[in-house]
Design a protein around this motif. Structure first.
Motif, PDB file in Angstrom:
ATOM      1  N   LEU D  39       0.833  -1.219   0.000  1.00 19.84           N
ATOM      2  CA  LEU D  39       0.000   0.000   0.000  1.00 19.84           C
ATOM      3  C   LEU D  39       0.861   1.260   0.000  1.00 19.84           C
ATOM      4  CD1 LEU D  39      -2.930  -1.077   2.347  1.00 19.84           C
ATOM      5  CD2 LEU D  39      -2.895  -0.763  -0.129  1.00 19.84           C
ATOM      6  N   PRO D  42       3.170   2.693  -3.729  1.00 18.14           N
ATOM      7  CA  PRO D  42       2.796   3.567  -4.869  1.00 18.14           C
ATOM      8  C   PRO D  42       2.522   5.016  -4.476  1.00 18.14           C
ATOM      9  CG  PRO D  42       1.066   1.929  -4.406  1.00 18.14           C
ATOM     10  CD  PRO D  42       2.127   1.698  -3.418  1.00 18.14           C
ATOM     11  N   LEU D  43       2.324   5.283  -3.189  1.00 16.58           N
ATOM     12  CA  LEU D  43       1.876   6.646  -2.792  1.00 16.58           C
ATOM     13  C   LEU D  43       2.797   7.758  -3.311  1.00 16.58           C
ATOM     14  CD1 LEU D  43       0.502   5.934   0.807  1.00 16.58           C
ATOM     15  CD2 LEU D  43      -0.738   6.301  -1.351  1.00 16.58           C
ATOM     16  N   TRP D  86      -1.551   0.673  -9.331  1.00 15.35           N
ATOM     17  CA  TRP D  86      -0.712  -0.064  -8.357  1.00 15.35           C
ATOM     18  C   TRP D  86      -1.389  -0.075  -6.990  1.00 15.35           C
ATOM     19  CZ3 TRP D  86       3.002  -3.338  -9.246  1.00 15.35           C
ATOM     20  CH2 TRP D  86       3.827  -3.200 -10.396  1.00 15.35           C
ATOM     21  N   LEU D  87      -1.956   1.119  -6.613  1.00 20.48           N
ATOM     22  CA  LEU D  87      -2.582   1.234  -5.284  1.00 20.48           C
ATOM     23  C   LEU D  87      -3.757   0.260  -5.183  1.00 20.48           C
ATOM     24  CD1 LEU D  87      -1.891   2.999  -2.884  1.00 20.48           C
ATOM     25  CD2 LEU D  87      -3.674   4.601  -3.597  1.00 20.48           C
TER      26      LEU D  87
END
Lengths: 116, 121, 308, 556, 501
Positions: D39, D42-43, D86-87
């Motif tokens: 998680l 990707p941020l 991705w998220l």
């Protein structure tokens, strides 16, 4: 004087060569190793002796006595070593002839390896 | 046709025989002997070169002579090592249960497992 | 006239060499090879290189012949696959081409033959050695000789590493399997002292007349082997410190002198002023000892796990 | 590195954070916290895509290497979409892999692919582009072959073989490209600027097209895609089909010379793209598993994008790359959502299946360009440079094909849902929430970006004729689909990687060549041959030199 | 001059570099093996420092370091000379051999997990190999090079059959005899050169060398001899069995550095000694053989059932790359400098990555008890660090970005592209493809889940980290900038800089 010495040298060296030739022919012609040992040791030693004897006067004339003494020493050394070595080869050949069963092909033609 | 040239040619001939022996030799001993012949030939050429280089009071140029002496001793140690390997190989082969003699290196599964007689060196 | 003699000698050598390369029984080839070695010795005398003649006869065909005889005595070697006649012809052709190329080059060597003899003559007095070959060996190209002793040492290590005895304690196998007979005993008792004397003389005279450490060492090694064969002295276990020190003496004494030379005489393997000859002789003693021991051990082969 | 502004830091963080996490994952206790890893990673990328001003570039490593990151419009669009996918896929994977013992290894491959994909979009110089491209390609292998079944191993082998082949072509192209620029590691911009002048431009373009075409799945080189996507776990195939394929797209966008017309190469690319578009649909219709249908749909869509780029190359229109990126963005989100839908359908009990099918249908039609959906915007944006000629018509027909294919997908999804034996109340929230969010974003987000990308106002979209132009292919497609699926004709299923079967003789040829080499080696490693070869080599060397040293007429 | 000043200058260190490793031999001869083993590793460490000092000295002074044995100048005496390229090789060799020494050490406290302690012979031979290699890189006299090569061969051959199995002794004998054949051809060339020019010093001969029949024959013989010792393609009969039969530490150093000495000499002969007309004529032939090596040996590597044989054939193939460099480097253009730097970089990165791969293969074989590739599946979980080291090494062979192999490949490719040698570029790419084939074949197998759980012996972890360290150095070479490095060109063209009359 030198003419006499030269003739002396030529005669002896020729005789020595003759013995060498006889020894070599014996080596090639004789059937088994023990016989060949005779040819080698006797003929070649006498041949060498005659050769050395023939050359001693030349050496004395040319370079003084030391060269001659060295040649004689060499001849003695060859006598000693060839006598002992032919004894050893005789032992080995004798044992090989004894233990070799008649069926084994006659390997005596080209020299004997020290039997293990 | 002076002596050095004659022996130079002899050295060349010996080298050629040594090279021939190395190519044709089928077992390790033959190759070791051929190697020594080739060595003898090379050193003889060096000797001929030395003899040609005579001068300044020497009958032959001393530097090649020294090199040949070093070469002969190195060639001897090579022969000693090769013979030791050879005897060890013979001892290992003579031992019962030694692996079947196969050509050194991989018999890739690609080629049929054609085992050649003792792939000696 | 002398050219005719040389030509006959050359033909003899060539014939023996072809006999060696031609094949056949291993033992016969080794004997032929020893013949080649002795004849080469004569040729070296004809080439006015007596030092090399001594080395060729003592090491090149003497001790090498001894080692090769041991190899020939082994079980018949497995041969690689039969090589066809075509291959023989091809190899012969290639050999001829190699000979032709070398012959052309030998014939075309430059006429005022380039030589280092003048340089040696100029530099030899600094080493006050009589024999120029020893001068080149131990002074001008001292690194090659140092390496040569290292090569012998590494060859010995290589031979010893083949032994099943992992910790190199025990002794190599005896040279002469049968119990020593009277004749051998007599020969050894008479010949060994004479040989040792000749070896030492050859090493000692090396400084001024043809001879030197390698030739002397080889003769001494031969005598040692003769004594062992005759049972006069036991085959030494290689674990002994004395033997190992003797093996190390040559290369590492020479190396030590080289490093000392660095401080005393300004360059590695240089000899202090005024003491060249004495230092060189000292180094030669060490080299002769270690060569004699190393050559003998190389002939004896790897330790075979037999208690000395 | 001194004096890094906030945006520089964000650009760096986008790539470095996943890499650091991947390295940290070597320690087992880090690897166990899979959820945090997937998680958090990707941020930074999402943040960078949104917050960093366009045209911002940062020199990561100084002079001799000149590793630089830069953000331009296509890069930002794709980066944003990728980060979002991705998220969502990450959240989905956390729940999807809860029971999988090897999830730690999967997360490491996941992080490496993520870092590689962000780097590919951001990087601006040739050498590090190749590094990022290799990283994303080889780590995607780990995702694809996670289940380690026999099919997965075969797919992995095919994938690796083609990837290594592609890398070889690309390195040759980059070397020739960089040759025209003096400094060791030029920026892509400068290298491509020198392309028209370079003597090997034909070879460079060919190598680039084949190298990147393989990653995008253009016709002869697409064989790995259906194989890989079918064997990968659901989140893996979502990411593979959505993002990893786009590495090829960004490659073409960066390396094709925009602005200078190349009529013949452009036409070639256009033709290949269109053929792939129709070929993908045709083969996709015969597939019986929804994931393989989606894989062939990706092949078809990438064909469309390639065709668009071909038009751009032909006409030398500089705006085309951005539009292609926008189309890629739309496809990325839709395809990701559809793959997740397959997972959700499989996990959902029978009675809750209908809403899932409805969402699937909407996503499918959006992909085909149904008005009032993101897909329509993408189709419109792409239609504008293509114009209404033959190419425009074919593009519209491909939309029809896509509609039919999507219908097949929905029907197969129904079978998957029917067959599923999921008990329990409803789909686990861990799967449902990310799927729902992603589906909504896939349909909605293009609206936000449309004006920024195409510069025309949204209002134009709702004019009557664009609506009709968008509607008729979808309507026609639905009609055809209804017609076909009344009495579904017996389709023989084309094995995945269709023409790969035809490649069997190629494998046999390789086997013969290899056995020939082994035989040659065994022959050469015989002492007699080697010794003769050595002496012959010496003589040949001498002969060659003699030939040069003493020319024949004056031989000694 | 006091001793301290002597040792400071790089010139003095040349001799130290040659003789220092030999000091381990007496300690190994006399002291018990555990202490001697440690002493040898300390000596290896010191020698690395000496090599670094030499490289630093050469780098700072910008000129080649030179010293004369016994103070006698060539042509009578023997000179040692370290130009940029030889200093580079000294440091590379010292680093690889130190790592090999650490890898082969016995785990302090208990005898090595798995195999028992390495025999004392290994350490003596390692020290001799090290000294011989240093001399090959430094000596400027052709006969000294001959004796150094012989010392190298006599130290390397027993390493092959340390474990004493039949196949290994057979391989060692075959290696020795073929290497001796090569050495004597080389010596024949040296003799002809002495006959022609009366000196054996490379620089003096290069000054007087003209393309006369004798010199042509000498160069041909010397080159053929070095090709035999470098196991270039048609002459690679001894390499696979020898390098795969040796124990892991030994095969690492054989493949990484011992095989590089004859190649170094070929570079010195063709770029220093031979006139450029001859070099340009012969270079395509060398490159042709190199290309054949790459293609055939890589294909055969792909067909190997055992891991060590696969890596050994990979060595035979990678040697081909180094010969591709000759036509590019011999062409007189600015790009040949880049090709030459690429070749040197490939040589170094191959050394580190190949050593890492052989060590990793050794550890894998130790863990699983066999090195059959088919049985490798799942080894990734048993010895992960070793597999990672193998993978990184493989990365460098394939020429993929983070590794040194990539930078070398790019340099060679761009030089080939600029000089229009398209077939060389094609071979380089094909080589990368085939290398990818055999490396990925092993890595992918190792990453798969095993059919039945693997039973594996424990492996000393620090030995895995030694292998990984080597692989990381190979990756470190990936950060070399893509431009001709001026350090390698210090001291070119070769000259004694006025120190010789």
């Amino acid at each position: 004087m030198t003419l006499v010495l030269d003739i002396f040298t030529v005669v002896l060296v020729a005789a020595g060569l003759l013995f060498f030739i006889v020894g070599t022919v014996g080596l090639l012609r004789l059937p088994d190793p023990l016989a060949r040992l005779h040819a080698l040791t006797k003929a070649d030693n006498i041949g060498l002796g005659l050769l050395v004897l023939g050359l001693v006067p030349q050496a004395v004339v040319a370079g003084g006595g030391l060269e001659a003494v060295k040649m004689v020493a060499i001849w003695l050394l060859v006598q000693l070593s060839s006598g002992a070595v032919s004894q050893l080869m005789g032992d080995v050949a004798y044992h090989a002839a004894m233990t070799a069963d008649p069926a084994a092909p006659d390997r005596s033609a080209h020299g004997e390896e020290p039997a293990p | 046709m002076s002596a050095p040239v004659l022996f130079g040619l002899l050295g060349a001939a010996l080298s050629a025989v040594g090279v021939y022996g190395l190519m044709v030799g089928r077992d390790a001993l033959a190759r070791i002997l051929a190697f020594n012949l080739l060595g003898g030939g090379v050193f003889l050429v060096f000797g001929a070169v030395a003899r040609r280089g005579a001068g300044a009071g020497f009958a032959a140029d001393p530097v090649p002579q020294a090199l040949v002496i070093t070469g002969i001793v190195v060639a001897f140690s090579a022969t000693a090592l090769a013979v030791a390997l050879l005897k060890r190989l013979a001892a290992l082969r003579a031992r019962p249960g030694a692996a079947p003699a196969k050509v050194a290196g991989a018999q890739a599964e690609g080629t049929k497992g054609r085992v050649q007689p003792g792939g000696d060196a | 006239m002398s050219l005719l003699l040389d030509a006959i000698l050359a033909l003899l050598v060539l014939a023996a060499a072809v006999r060696v390369a031609a094949g056949g029984d291993g033992f016969a080839r080794v004997v032929a090879f020893m013949g080649v070695g002795l004849l080469l010795g004569l040729i070296w005398v004809r080439l006015a290189a007596v030092d090399v003649a001594l080395t060729e006869v003592a090491v090149g065909s003497g001790i090498t012949g001894l080692v090769l005889l041991q190899a020939a005595a082994d079980a018949p070697l497995t041969r690689e696959r039969e090589v066809g006649l075509l291959y023989h012809l091809c190899a012969g052709m290639v050999g001829l081409v190699v000979f032709a190329a070398l012959a052309v080059v030998v014939l075309l060597l430059p006429d005022p033959a380039p030589s280092l003899a003048p340089d040696v003559v100029r530099a030899l007095p600094a080493t006050d050695l009589g024999n120029p070959v020893t001068g080149v060996l131990l002074v001008f190209r001292a690194l090659d000789t140092l390496l040569e002793t290292m090569v012998l040492l590494v060859a010995l290590i290589g031979v010893w590493s083949l032994s099943p005895d992992r910790h190199w304690r025990r002794a190599p196998a005896p040279l002469w399997p049968a119990p020593p007979s009277g004749a051998l005993d007599f020969l050894a008792r008479v010949l060994v002292p004479i040989g040792a004397l000749v070896g030492i003389y050859m090493f000692w005279a090396g400084a001024d007349v043809p001879g030197g450490a390698f030739q002397g060492g080889a003769v001494l090694a031969a005598m040692a082997l003769m004594a062992m064969m005759a049972g006069l002295s036991p085959v030494p276990a290689i674990g002994g410190a004395g033997l190992r020190l003797a093996v190390l003496a040559g290369p590492f004494a020479f190396l030590g002198v080289g490093i000392a030379g660095w401080f005393l005489a300004g360059a590695f393997l240089d000899y202090p002023e005024g003491f060249e000859k004495t230092v060189i002789i000292a180094v030669e003693v060490a080299i002769t000892v270690s060569i004699a021991v190393t050559l003998a051990l190389l002939v004896l082969g790897p330790p075979m796990g037999r208690k000395a | 590195m001194a004096g890094l502004s906030a945006s520089d830091l964000m650009l760096l963080a986008a790539v470095l954070v996943p890499l650091v996490l991947a390295l940290a994952a070597i320690k087992p206790f880090v690897r166990r916290r899979v959820d945090v890893l997937l998680l958090v990673a990707p941020l930074p990328g999402l943040l960078a895509a949104v917050a960093v001003p366009l045209g911002q570039s940062v020199l990561v490593v100084p002079s001799p290497f000149r590793l630089t990151f830069a953000l331009d419009l296509p890069g930002a669009v794709l980066l944003g979409g990728a980060a979002l996918l991705w998220l969502a896929a990450g959240a989905y994977a956390v729940c999807y892999l809860r029971s999988d013992p090897a999830r730690g290894a999967f997360s490491v491959w996941w992080l490496l692919t993520l870092a590689g994909s962000f780097a590919v979009f951001l990087v601006a110089d040739v050498a590090s582009f190749y590094l990022a491209y290799a990283l994303v390609s080889f780590s995607a292998f780990g995702l694809a072959t996670h289940d380690d079944t026999v099919a997965a191993r075969r797919a992995g082998r095919v994938y690796l073989a083609l990837t290594v082949f592609g890398e070889a072509l690309l390195i040759a192209a980059f070397v020739m490209l960089a040759a025209s620029v003096t400094e060791p590691n030029p920026l892509i911009r400068d290298a491509v600027a020198g392309l028209p002048a370079s003597p090997w431009r034909g070879a460079i373009l060919a190598l680039l097209l084949v190298g990147f075409g393989m990653k995008m799945g253009l016709f002869p080189l697409h064989v790995w895609m259906p194989l890989a996507h079918a064997v990968a776990p659901v989140p893996g195939s979502a990411v593979l089909s959505g993002i990893v394929v786009k590495a090829g797209l960004i490659g073409l966008i960066r390396f094709l010379p925009a602005g200078t017309p190349w009529f013949d190469w452009g036409a070639g690319l256009l033709a290949a793209g269109l053929f792939t578009a129709f070929y993908g649909v045709a083969i996709g219709l015969t597939q019986r598993h929804p994931k393989r249908v989606l894989a062939y749909s990706t092949v078809s869509q990438m064909g469309v994008v390639a065709a668009v780029l071909g038009v751009g190359l032909k006409t030398g229109d500089a705006t085309v790359p951005v539009l292609a990126a926008f189309y890629g963005f739309n496809h990325m989100l839709l395809k990701g959502a559809m793959f997740l839908t397959v997972g959700v359908a499989a996990a959902c009990p029978r009675r809750r299946l209908v809403p899932v099918l409805v969402v699937a249908a909407v996503l499918g039609l959006s992909l085909a360009g149904l008005p009032f959906t993101g897909g329509a915007l993408a189709k419109f944006a792409v239609k504008e440079p293509v114009g209404d000629g033959l190419a425009g018509l074919l593009l519209a027909l491909s939309a029809v094909g896509t509609t039919v294919l999507m219908a097949r997908y929905v029907l197969l999804l129904a079978d998957v849902g029917a067959g599923a034996t999921a008990t329990g109340g409803s789909v686990a929230p861990g799967l449902r929430v990310p799927w729902a969010v992603l589906s909504a974003a896939a349909v909605g987000l293009p609206f936000a970006l449309f004006t920024a990308v195409t510069g025309t106002s949204l209002a134009l979209l709702f004019s009557l004729d664009t609506l009709i132009k968008g509607l008729w292919p979808v309507a026609l497609g639905l009609g055809v689909a209804a017609l076909i699926y009344q009495k579904p004709p017996k389709f023989v299923e084309v094995p995945a990687g269709d023409i790969l079967v035809a490649a069997a003789p190629l494998a046999r040829l390789y086997q013969h060549v290899r056995d020939g080499a082994v035989l040659l080696d065994t022959l050469l490693r015989r002492w007699s041959t080697a010794a003769l070869a050595l002496v012959l080599l010496a003589l040949v060397l001498g002969y060659v030199m003699a030939g040069v040293a003493f020319p024949p007429h004056s031989a000694p | 001059m006091s001793g301290a000043v002597l040792f400071a200058s790089a010139d003095a260190l040349l001799v130290v570099a040659v003789i220092l490793p030999l000091f381990a031999v007496p300690v190994l001869f006399l002291a018990p093996s555990r202490i001697a083993e440690r002493a040898t590793v300390v000596v290896l460490g010191l020698s690395l420092l000496v090599a670094l000092a030499i490289a630093g000295g050469v780098g700072r002074s910008g000129a080649a370091a030179a010293s004369f044995i016994g103070g006698w100048r060539p042509p009578l005496g023997v000179g040692l000379r370290a130009d940029g390229f030889s200093a580079f090789m000294l440091v590379m060799t010292a680093a690889v051999l130190l790592a090999t020494g650490l890898f082969a050490m016995t785990t302090p406290g208990r005898s090595r997990a798995g195999g028992e302690r390495m025999p004392p012979a290994f350490w003596m031979l390692l020290a001799s190999v090290f000294s011989a290699l240093n001399l090959v890189f430094l000596a400027e006299d052709l006969f000294t090079l001959y004796v150094a090569l012989e010392l190298l061969t006599f130290a390397a051959v027993p390493l092959v059959c340390l474990e004493g199995k039949l196949a290994q002794v057979e391989a060692a004998l075959r290696y020795l005899l073929f290497a001796l054949f090569g050495s004597l051809l080389y010596l024949l060339g040296v003799v002809v050169i002495y006959g022609l020019y009366g000196t054996l010093d490379i620089i003096l001969v290069a000054r007087e060398a003209t393309a006369s029949p004798g010199f042509v024959l000498a160069l041909a013989l010397m080159t053929a001899g070095m090709m035999a010792k470098a196991a270039l393609f048609p002459l690679h009969l001894w390499l696979p069995p020898a390098h795969s039969g040796a124990p892991p530490a030994a095969s690492a150093l054989l493949s990484a550095v011992v095989i590089k000495a004859p190649i170094f000499l070929l570079v010195r002969f063709w770029l220093d000694l031979a006139p450029s007309t001859l070099a340009v004529a012969v270079a395509p032939m060398l490159a042709g053989l190199g290309a054949a090596a790459i293609v055939v040996c890589s294909l055969v590597a792909l067909a190997q059932p055992r891991l060590k044989l696969l890596i050994a054939y990979s060595t035979a193939a990678q040697i081909g790359y180094l010969f591709l460099m000759f036509p590019l480097a011999a062409a007189s253009s600015p790009w040949s400098a880049l090709a030459w730097t690429g070749g040197a970089l490939h040589l170094a990165s191959h050394a580190f990555s190949k050593a890492a791969m052989f060590m990793a293969a050794g550890l894998i074989a130790e863990a699983l008890g066999h090195d059959r590739i088919a049985g490798l599946s799942g080894v990734g979980r048993v010895v992960p660090v070793s597999l990672f080291a193998f993978g990184l090494g493989g990365l460098s062979l394939m020429g993929l970005p983070p590794a040194g192999g990539f930078v070398a490949k790019v340099m060679l490719l761009s030089a080939a592209v600029h000089l229009g040698a398209w077939w060389i570029a094609a071979v380089i790419l094909l080589g990368g493809l085939l290398a990818g084939g055999y490396v990925l074949k092993v890595v992918v197998l190792a990453l798969q889940r095993p059919a039945e759980p693997l039973v594996a012996q424990p492996v000393a972890h620090w030995r895995e980290w030694v292998a990984l360290a080597l692989a990381l150095v190979a990756v470190g070479f990936g950060f070399v900038p893509l431009e001709p490095s001026h350090f390698l060109f210090i001291g070119r063209p070769a000259s004694w800089a006025g120190m010789v009359p």
